[in-house]
Write a protein that holds these residues in place. Structure first.
Motif, short mmCIF file in Angstrom:
data_model
loop_
_atom_site.label_atom_id
_atom_site.label_comp_id
_atom_site.label_asym_id
_atom_site.label_seq_id
_atom_site.Cartn_x
_atom_site.Cartn_y
_atom_site.Cartn_z
N GLY A 128 2.03 -20.39 -18.54
CA GLY A 128 1.18 -19.91 -17.46
C GLY A 128 1.49 -18.48 -17.10
N ALA A 129 2.61 -18.26 -16.43
CA ALA A 129 2.95 -16.90 -16.04
C ALA A 129 4.44 -16.79 -15.77
CB ALA A 129 2.17 -16.51 -14.79
N ASP A 130 4.92 -15.59 -15.87
CA ASP A 130 6.28 -15.28 -15.50
C ASP A 130 6.23 -14.81 -14.05
OD1 ASP A 130 8.97 -14.90 -15.83
OD2 ASP A 130 8.76 -12.87 -16.62
N PHE A 131 7.09 -15.39 -13.20
CA PHE A 131 7.06 -15.00 -11.78
C PHE A 131 7.84 -13.70 -11.61
CE2 PHE A 131 6.67 -19.66 -10.11
CZ PHE A 131 5.46 -19.77 -10.77
N ASN A 132 7.13 -12.63 -11.77
CA ASN A 132 7.79 -11.35 -11.77
C ASN A 132 6.78 -10.35 -11.24
OD1 ASN A 132 8.97 -8.92 -12.44
ND2 ASN A 132 9.24 -9.39 -14.61
N LEU A 133 7.22 -9.57 -10.28
CA LEU A 133 6.26 -8.63 -9.70
C LEU A 133 6.04 -7.40 -10.58
CD1 LEU A 133 7.29 -8.60 -5.93
CD2 LEU A 133 5.23 -9.61 -6.91
N LEU A 134 7.10 -7.01 -11.27
CA LEU A 134 7.01 -5.76 -12.04
C LEU A 134 6.70 -6.03 -13.51
CD1 LEU A 134 9.90 -3.61 -10.58
CD2 LEU A 134 7.46 -3.26 -10.31
N GLN A 135 5.55 -6.61 -13.78
CA GLN A 135 5.24 -6.87 -15.17
C GLN A 135 3.89 -6.28 -15.55
OE1 GLN A 135 4.62 -10.99 -16.21
NE2 GLN A 135 4.19 -11.53 -14.08
N PRO A 136 3.73 -6.01 -16.86
CA PRO A 136 2.45 -5.48 -17.32
C PRO A 136 1.35 -6.52 -17.17
CG PRO A 136 4.10 -5.37 -19.08
CD PRO A 136 4.70 -6.14 -17.97
N SER A 141 -2.37 -11.87 -19.32
CA SER A 141 -3.66 -12.07 -19.96
C SER A 141 -3.64 -13.12 -21.07
CB SER A 141 -4.17 -10.74 -20.53
OG SER A 141 -3.41 -10.38 -21.65
N SER A 142 -2.48 -13.76 -21.26
CA SER A 142 -2.40 -14.83 -22.26
C SER A 142 -2.05 -16.14 -21.57
CB SER A 142 -1.33 -14.52 -23.29
OG SER A 142 -1.72 -13.42 -24.06
N SER A 143 -2.31 -17.23 -22.28
CA SER A 143 -2.02 -18.54 -21.70
C SER A 143 -0.52 -18.74 -21.48
CB SER A 143 -2.53 -19.64 -22.62
OG SER A 143 -3.86 -19.40 -22.98
N LYS A 431 -4.29 -22.20 -14.49
CA LYS A 431 -4.61 -20.89 -15.05
C LYS A 431 -5.89 -21.00 -15.87
CE LYS A 431 -2.77 -16.87 -17.34
NZ LYS A 431 -1.57 -16.11 -17.64
N ASP A 432 -6.73 -20.02 -15.72
CA ASP A 432 -7.99 -19.96 -16.46
C ASP A 432 -8.02 -18.57 -17.10
OD1 ASP A 432 -10.59 -19.60 -17.28
OD2 ASP A 432 -11.47 -20.57 -15.54
N ILE A 433 -7.95 -18.54 -18.40
CA ILE A 433 -7.84 -17.25 -19.07
C ILE A 433 -8.64 -17.25 -20.36
CG2 ILE A 433 -5.75 -17.75 -20.44
CD1 ILE A 433 -6.07 -14.58 -18.37
N GLU A 434 -8.98 -16.05 -20.83
CA GLU A 434 -9.73 -15.93 -22.08
C GLU A 434 -8.96 -15.10 -23.08
OE1 GLU A 434 -14.29 -16.13 -20.42
OE2 GLU A 434 -13.39 -14.19 -20.84
N ASN A 451 -21.01 -10.64 -31.68
CA ASN A 451 -21.30 -11.06 -30.32
C ASN A 451 -20.58 -12.35 -29.91
OD1 ASN A 451 -22.66 -12.77 -31.91
ND2 ASN A 451 -24.70 -12.37 -31.11
N LEU A 452 -19.42 -12.61 -30.53
CA LEU A 452 -18.65 -13.80 -30.15
C LEU A 452 -18.23 -13.74 -28.69
CD1 LEU A 452 -16.00 -14.32 -32.97
CD2 LEU A 452 -17.86 -15.85 -32.39
N LYS A 453 -18.18 -14.92 -28.11
CA LYS A 453 -17.63 -15.01 -26.76
C LYS A 453 -16.11 -15.16 -26.88
CE LYS A 453 -20.39 -18.44 -25.51
NZ LYS A 453 -20.90 -19.57 -24.72
N PRO A 454 -15.38 -14.76 -25.85
CA PRO A 454 -13.93 -15.00 -25.90
C PRO A 454 -13.63 -16.50 -25.90
CG PRO A 454 -14.49 -13.45 -24.15
CD PRO A 454 -15.78 -14.04 -24.64
N GLU A 455 -12.49 -16.86 -26.42
CA GLU A 455 -12.06 -18.25 -26.42
C GLU A 455 -11.32 -18.50 -25.11
OE1 GLU A 455 -10.52 -19.62 -30.30
OE2 GLU A 455 -8.83 -20.46 -29.18
N ARG A 456 -11.76 -19.54 -24.42
CA ARG A 456 -11.27 -19.73 -23.07
C ARG A 456 -10.29 -20.90 -22.99
NH1 ARG A 456 -15.48 -20.75 -18.14
NH2 ARG A 456 -13.94 -20.83 -16.46
N THR A 457 -9.26 -20.75 -22.21
CA THR A 457 -8.35 -21.88 -21.99
C THR A 457 -8.18 -22.12 -20.49
OG1 THR A 457 -6.30 -20.61 -21.86
CG2 THR A 457 -7.00 -21.30 -24.05
N LYS A 458 -8.04 -23.39 -20.18
CA LYS A 458 -7.73 -23.77 -18.80
C LYS A 458 -6.46 -24.60 -18.85
CE LYS A 458 -12.44 -24.03 -17.06
NZ LYS A 458 -13.44 -24.93 -16.48
N GLN A 459 -5.54 -24.31 -17.98
CA GLN A 459 -4.28 -25.04 -17.98
C GLN A 459 -4.00 -25.61 -16.59
OE1 GLN A 459 -2.43 -21.26 -19.58
NE2 GLN A 459 -0.95 -22.75 -20.31
N PHE A 460 -3.62 -26.87 -16.56
CA PHE A 460 -3.16 -27.51 -15.33
C PHE A 460 -1.75 -28.00 -15.64
CE2 PHE A 460 -7.66 -28.12 -15.77
CZ PHE A 460 -8.18 -27.83 -14.52
#
Lengths: 654, 361
Positions: A128-136, A141-143, A431-434, A451-460
């Motif tokens: 999901g994410a790294d709990f860090n304030l100072l990150q790029p 932007s990834s799952s 998290k909902d990301i493409e 004209n492909l759409k991005p591939e979407r992921t949803k994570q719970f």
């Protein structure tokens, strides 16, 4: 200070950057090398103990000990090793090297066999994410995020120089010398030079099976065209301008020349494809603390990746195929954070410019400008913690054809709510990301679909963790975590044949649904003078094709085991150390259809190691990989090596 | 702990993990074949070693997938590209494995495995087969046509044709070899090499002026030759070219969207794809009047809605049957659908991946 309270025993100490680290339970300006993440974060961390005690040569092999991660390994040292996390596919995991992403815009796959463990300090896998304030923003932007951190030297008062040199030798002509030199040039400037060279014939024997049934024919063969020569060199600088400002500057060069062993084709084992990789980059991380509340950081990178593929036996008019691909990247991130005792906010923006020039297959010379902007929030109240971010993405592609231009925007949330009680923590995240399509998916000659759409992921995700240091007479540290998750992949990007086998194109077709469990339990203790570290992981992935019109609806997706796991055991006694690892993967299927013909059998791989320290400076290690000499495959028709021996001598001088 | 105990402990821990792994039913038991059965060559997928020879019993309506491996204890190899029956034997060209496998037609046992490699050991990629006068000829992607002696089961001679031959047929004492140039995509070839037998010499090269990528080549009942010219799957459309086997001249070129064809009596039955409607169909026409005489072959057109990707056609004169294969999505199990000569559905059955050629056992 919960976070600082957990120095991993046996591993290198925490990084010694001069940036002060403000630590709250979850609001952390985690300097990228911080080993321990907040307990509320779904994260697995593998420190250098594993690398030091076992002959693990690349980041791809470390990943086998992380629950939820499936490593696709083509075998041998030079064999491609990519990871997919929780059934989501390789391109959904960002790979970060010392805080900055390593990207491949051509095919979205990062080959982790290229990251040798010689200078890896630790690996962190964050779901999901790294709990860090100072990150790029790129990290958001990834799952999932796979973070590789390299060793940073730590100097005692009087020390000026450190040397770490090693040399390994092993089966199939594996030869791996390397050294790291660290110098304290001035009180404010530390520089390190790192060099590592790998050569291997890779011609390991294997048993080729010509059928699936008991008693079917077999033959003893040797892998051919599996040689590898690679060298990596890094020059790192840690500069402290003042107590408020510091800079990390890295120059990196990687070269490899390898054979690409083909699948073990029955009755024809001729293999002759070659690959040359060159990668040079420079990256910097500049941090400035205005005061205890405000911090600014800048991440920058310029990179050139060149890949040359050659096949000298093609039955076309030329008689060969030779393709060169060159990817260039310019990258800059600015992040600004505010934090108080209970609240943390940051704004982060990435600007990236990527180009691909290819002599074949992608004729349109695509160029991509992307801007990723995110706001990160962290909030603590009593035992509750709230972490969230919202990411705005903007991708703008240009090609040498005017009509193939595209602009795409998106907004993506991440939300996490946690609760901590003493040494326990619970949390949930969504998290909902493409994943934006790669250059190949969009522009590969005739196959790519612009004209492909991005591939979407949803994570719970539901996360539970328990971490405790028992401060009784005996040292005892427990670390356990349990994750249950549900993931969805929508608008999956697949290559589909159109009309006949000769006309394929990329389409958004299909859905994947993944329900899974990740378990980790680790204990570190000592019994008199014996130190013991045990770790076990287990993963369950029910990852199925969820497209109702698909021929393989509700069948397990390829190369994803239902069951997998690992065991790690390390015993230290005086100057001796012994280790044992097991990695297990249940049956998988090489293609979408779950039939016996596509099945890859389950395997267990056992390895052992023995180490002895001589005096202050020398360590001698012996290891046996695949101890039981068990023949298995991770990728269909790419056999893994049988039993291998390695010897390593390490010299350290302060 | 002694070594034995250790190994046992490790083996036990392995088994602990294994126990939770269940298995699919593989059903290795042989089927009861009865009198009437079919062999189906399934190409498989490149790099997967999963070319198979499946056996279908018409009487018991049951399939034994990968019958060849069951009988022999080893698989066919990678990419089964073509199969012919000649005398009491079956010949299979396994393209990526670079072998021609000779099989006893009666029991499926391998008689010989003929390596198709050049003197330097490089694979020739055997692609298409035909038989003539006690010999079997193999069109190979390296440009050569190899002659296999059906008694010694060796390659005896070979002759250079053109780029990536992908079709071969025999008529009037001559071999007609379609040079596809497929590996030079998009610069396909457009020639047919004419090889005189028994001398095995190229005596002529026919150029197809409008068309690219000739592949499937068959002999017509009147002794002439019909070639499927695929085009480039982009802006050059497919056609069927008829060649006079005596003069080596092109008689006619029919512009039809065809991807496979067979000859049934005096008709050609072909797989048709309509680009505007994206609809597959099987059509039939007298082979000398294709453009005007085409009618639907399959009586129940609803059959196509139960198929995914009609792939290849085969014919059995003996059983008066036409077989259409369905490659599905090219990675899943395929299907064979059987029609009588009038286009009525007779039966259908599941096969391994990418079924292509069907012959009567």
């Amino acid at each position: 200070m919960l976070i600082l309270g957990y120095l991993p025993f046996g591993s290198f100490s925490q990084n010694e950057d001069t940036i002060r680290q403000y630590q709250l339970p979850t609001i952390t300006i985690v300097d990228s090398a911080m080993s321990q993440r907040p307990l509320e974060q779904s994260n697995v961390h593998i420190d250098r103990t594993l690398i030091e005690k076992q002959s693990v040569t690349s980041a791809g092999e470390i990943a086998k000990f992380i629950p939820g991660v499936t490593v696709k390994d083509y075998g041998g040292l030079g064999g491609l090793k990519t990871i997919s996390v929780r059934g989501l596919g390789t391109s959904h995991t960002a790979v970060m090297y010392d805080g900055i992403s390593v990207s491949d815009y051509m095919n979205g796959q990062i080959d982790l066999s290229k990251y040798s463990t010689a200078n890896i300090k630790e690996v962190n896998m964050s779901n999901g994410a790294d709990f860090n304030l100072l990150q790029p923003a790129k990290a958001l932007s990834s799952s999932n995020i796979f973070m590789i951190e390299t060793i940073k030297p730590k100097f005692e008062m009087r020390e000026r120089a450190k040397v770490n040199a090693f040399c390994s030798y092993g089966s199939f002509n594996y030869f791996n010398p390397g050294f790291a030199l660290a110098l304290k040039m001035t009180e404010k400037w530390i520089t390190t030079l790192d060099f590592d060279f790998i050569n291997s014939a890779g011609n390991y024997p294997y048993l080729l099976r010509y059928g699936r049934n008991e008693g079917d024919s077999t033959s003893k063969e040797r892998r051919t065209n599996a040689d590898l020569l690679s060298l990596r060199t890094e020059w790192n600088n840690y500069i402290t301008f003042s107590s408020q400002t510091d800079l990390k500057l890295k120059f990196y060069y990687f070269y490899s020349n390898r054979g690409l062993p083909s699948a073990t084709i029955y009755y024809y084992l001729n293999s002759h494809q070659r690959l040359w990789d060159r990668n040079a980059f420079a990256q910097s991380v500049l941090t400035h603390n205005f005061n205890e509340h405000f911090t600014y950081r800048n991440y920058s990178k310029v990179s050139v990746v060149s890949t040359h593929y050659f096949d000298g036996q093609v039955l076309n008019a030329n008689g060969f195929q030779s393709d060169i691909y060159q990817q260039k990247e310019g990258y800059v991130n600015n992040v600004f954070s505010y934090q108080s005792k209970q609240l943390g906010i940051s704004l982060t923006n990435d600007l990236t410019y990527n180009t691909l020039d290819a002599t074949a297959n992608v004729a349109v010379s695509p160029k991509r400008f992307s801007s990723l902007t995110a706001a990160i929030f962290a909030f603590d109240l009593y035992s509750f913690t709230f972490n969230a971010n919202i990411l705005h993405t903007c991708y703008h592609d240009n090609t040498s054809y005017e009509y193939m231009e595209s602009k795409k925007y998106g907004i993506h949330p991440f939300l996490s709510l946690g609760y901590r009680f003493k040494d326990f923590a619970f949390s949930i995240f969504y998290k909902d990301i493409e994943r934006y399509p790669t250059f190949n998916e969009l522009y590969y000659n005739r196959i790519g679909t612009p004209n492909l759409k991005p591939e979407r992921t949803k994570q719970f995700n539901f996360h539970w963790a328990y971490r405790k240091n028992f401060s009784t007479k005996r040292f005892l540290q427990l670390n356990t975590s349990f994750d249950a998750y549900y993931n969805q992949v929508l608008d999956k990007i697949v290559a589909m044949p159109q009309r006949n086998l000769f006309v394929w194109s990329m389409l958004n077709y299909g859905k994947v649904q993944v329900s899974g469990i990740d378990l980790l339990a680790s204990i570190r203790t000592n019994i008199r003078s014996v130190n013991l570290h045990l770790q076990g992981t287990y993963s369950f992935q029910y990852a199925v094709d969820n497209e109702e019109t698909s021929l393989t609806y509700q069948q397990q997706i390829p190369y994803t085991p239902r069951n997998s796991g690992s065991i790690l055991a390390i015993v230290d006694f005086k100057s001796w150390s012994a280790s044992y690892t097991l990695s297990f993967m249940g049956k998988r299927y090489a293609l979408n259809e779950n039939i016996a013909a596509n099945r890859l059998d389950a395997y267990c791989e056992h390895s052992v190691g023995l180490q002895k320290k001589f005096g202050k400076n020398f360590v001698l290690s012996l290891s046996v990989l695949n101890l039981l000499n068990y023949q298995y495959e991770i990728v269909k028709n790419y056999p893994m090596p049988l039993r291998q021996f390695r010897i390593k001598i390490n010299y350290k001088f302060n | 702990m002694n070594k034995k105990t250790l190994v046992t402990a490790l083996a036990l821990s392995s088994m602990m993990f294994w126990s939770c792994e269940s298995d699919e039913n593989e059903n290795p038991n042989p089927i009861i074949t009865g009198e009437n059965s079919l062999y189906v060559l399934c190409e498989g997928n490149w790099g997967y070693n999963n070319a198979t020879l499946d056996l279908f019993s018409i009487d018991s309506n049951s399939v034994q997938k990968d019958f060849f491996a069951f009988v022999n204890g080893f698989g066919l190899g990678d990419t089964g590209n073509d199969m012919i029956a000649y005398g009491s034997k079956i010949y299979v060209a396994v393209k990526v494995s670079n072998v021609v496998i000779v099989i006893n037609r009666q029991n499926g046992k391998q008689i010989a495995r003929i390596p198709m490699v050049d003197n330097a050991g490089q694979g020739k990629m055997p692609s298409r087969l035909c038989s003539a006068d006690g010999k079997v000829y193999v069109a190979c992607f390296d440009g050569y046509v190899a002659e296999i002696d059906t008694t010694s089961l060796n390659v005896v001679r070979e002759v250079k044709a053109g780029r990536n031959p992908d079709g071969i047929a025999f008529a009037n004492g001559k071999l007609f070899v379609a040079n596809s140039g497929g590996l030079d995509y998009p610069n396909y070839d457009n020639t047919i090499s004419v090889i005189q037998l028994p001398a095995l010499l190229v005596i002529d090269t026919i150029e197809i002026e409008t068309g690219l990528n000739p592949t499937l080549t068959r002999t017509l009942p009147d002794g002439n030759i019909m070639v499927l010219v695929n085009g480039n799957y982009y802006d050059v459309n497919p056609s069927l070219v008829t060649i006079n086997s005596q003069t080596n001249a092109i008689i006619k070129q029919d512009n039809v969207n065809v991807s496979s064809f067979v000859i049934k009596n005096n008709d050609v039955v072909y797989l048709h794809f309509d680009y505007t409607t994206n609809i597959y169909n099987v059509k039939t026409a007298p082979y000398n009047n294709i453009e005007n005489g085409s009618v639907d072959f399959v009586k129940q057109s609803s059959i196509f809605s139960s198929m995914t990707t009609p792939y290849c056609l085969s014919v059995s004169k003996e059983r008066q049957e036409i077989y259409m294969t369905d490659a599905k999505n090219y990675t899943s199990s395929g299907e064979v659908i059987c029609f009588d000569y009038d286009g009525n559905l007779k039966y259908r059955f599941s096969t391994s991946q990418n079924p292509s050629v069907v012959i009567v056992k």
